[in-house]
Design a protein around this motif. Structure first.
Motif, short mmCIF file in Angstrom:
data_model
loop_
_atom_site.label_atom_id
_atom_site.label_comp_id
_atom_site.label_asym_id
_atom_site.label_seq_id
_atom_site.Cartn_x
_atom_site.Cartn_y
_atom_site.Cartn_z
N PRO A 290 0.81 -1.23 0.00
CA PRO A 290 0.00 0.00 0.00
C PRO A 290 0.84 1.28 0.00
CG PRO A 290 -0.05 -1.01 2.17
CD PRO A 290 0.68 -1.97 1.26
N ASP A 291 2.11 1.19 0.37
CA ASP A 291 2.96 2.38 0.47
C ASP A 291 3.34 2.96 -0.88
OD1 ASP A 291 2.86 2.24 3.23
OD2 ASP A 291 4.66 0.99 3.35
N ILE A 292 3.07 2.26 -1.99
CA ILE A 292 3.40 2.81 -3.31
C ILE A 292 2.40 3.88 -3.75
CG2 ILE A 292 4.54 0.67 -4.01
CD1 ILE A 292 2.09 0.18 -5.90
N PHE A 293 1.23 3.91 -3.12
CA PHE A 293 0.16 4.83 -3.55
C PHE A 293 0.28 6.18 -2.84
CE2 PHE A 293 -1.38 0.53 -4.20
CZ PHE A 293 -1.79 0.60 -5.53
N PRO A 294 -0.09 7.25 -3.54
CA PRO A 294 -0.01 8.58 -2.92
C PRO A 294 -0.86 8.66 -1.64
CG PRO A 294 -0.50 8.75 -5.28
CD PRO A 294 -0.59 7.30 -4.91
N ALA A 295 -0.27 9.18 -0.59
CA ALA A 295 -0.92 9.24 0.72
C ALA A 295 -2.16 10.12 0.72
CB ALA A 295 0.07 9.71 1.78
N GLU A 296 -2.26 11.06 -0.22
CA GLU A 296 -3.40 11.98 -0.24
C GLU A 296 -4.61 11.41 -0.99
OE1 GLU A 296 -0.62 12.99 -3.61
OE2 GLU A 296 -0.38 12.61 -1.47
#
Length: 153
Positions: A96-102
């Motif tokens: 999940p860390d590959i996706f933009p946090a916003e």
């Protein structure tokens, strides 16, 4: 009448199709949304999943089935002008860390899904909402008609 887009894009990977099913089940069961798959938008893009909620809210979910799928696709910001909330959806095994946090994030498989991170709300302009709702009504009716009568158009 123009050619209808497919209800399911069979060019997608089996992983993407499973994620799509899980996302649609999640949106329907948890958020009371009616879902459309493969929705063509006015900007020439096609939303993987578009959900319409009971108050007319519109969510678009962009499915990413692998790291490479996410890395090579930079068109996703073009979907945000056509929804109130934008989410990525991923299979359980994708980091999940590959996706933009916003951005919103959903994890799904062929059975169900869960929201990992809610998307911020950015309400559509009324004129765009009306145009999109009319498009969805016609798209849904055409798809049902095609299922009922697959004969000549």
């Amino acid at each position: 009448m123009s050619e209808l887009p497919p209800i399911v894009d069979l060019r997608q990977s089996q992983t993407a199709l499973k994620v799509q099913r899980g996302v649609m089940r999640l949106l329907r069961q948890t958020y009371d949304m009616c879902c459309f798959a493969e929705v063509p938008l006015a900007n020439g893009r096609r939303a993987d999943v578009l959900g319409v909620g009971p108050k007319g809210e519109i969510w678009i979910v962009e499915i990413k089935s692998s790291l490479v799928d996410f890395q090579v696709d930079r068109k996703w910001p073009n979907y945000k002008d056509f929804c109130d909330r934008f989410f990525f959806a991923k299979p359980p095994e994708l980091d999940p860390d590959i996706f933009p946090a916003e951005e919103g994030l959903i994890v799904a498989d062929g059975h169900d899904g869960a929201v990992l991170r809610h998307a911020p709300e950015t309400p559509l302009a009324p004129a765009r909402r009306k145009a999109l709702m009319l498009k969805l009504v016609r798209l849904g009716a055409d798809r049902i008609h095609t299922l009922m009568d697959p004969g000549p158009k």
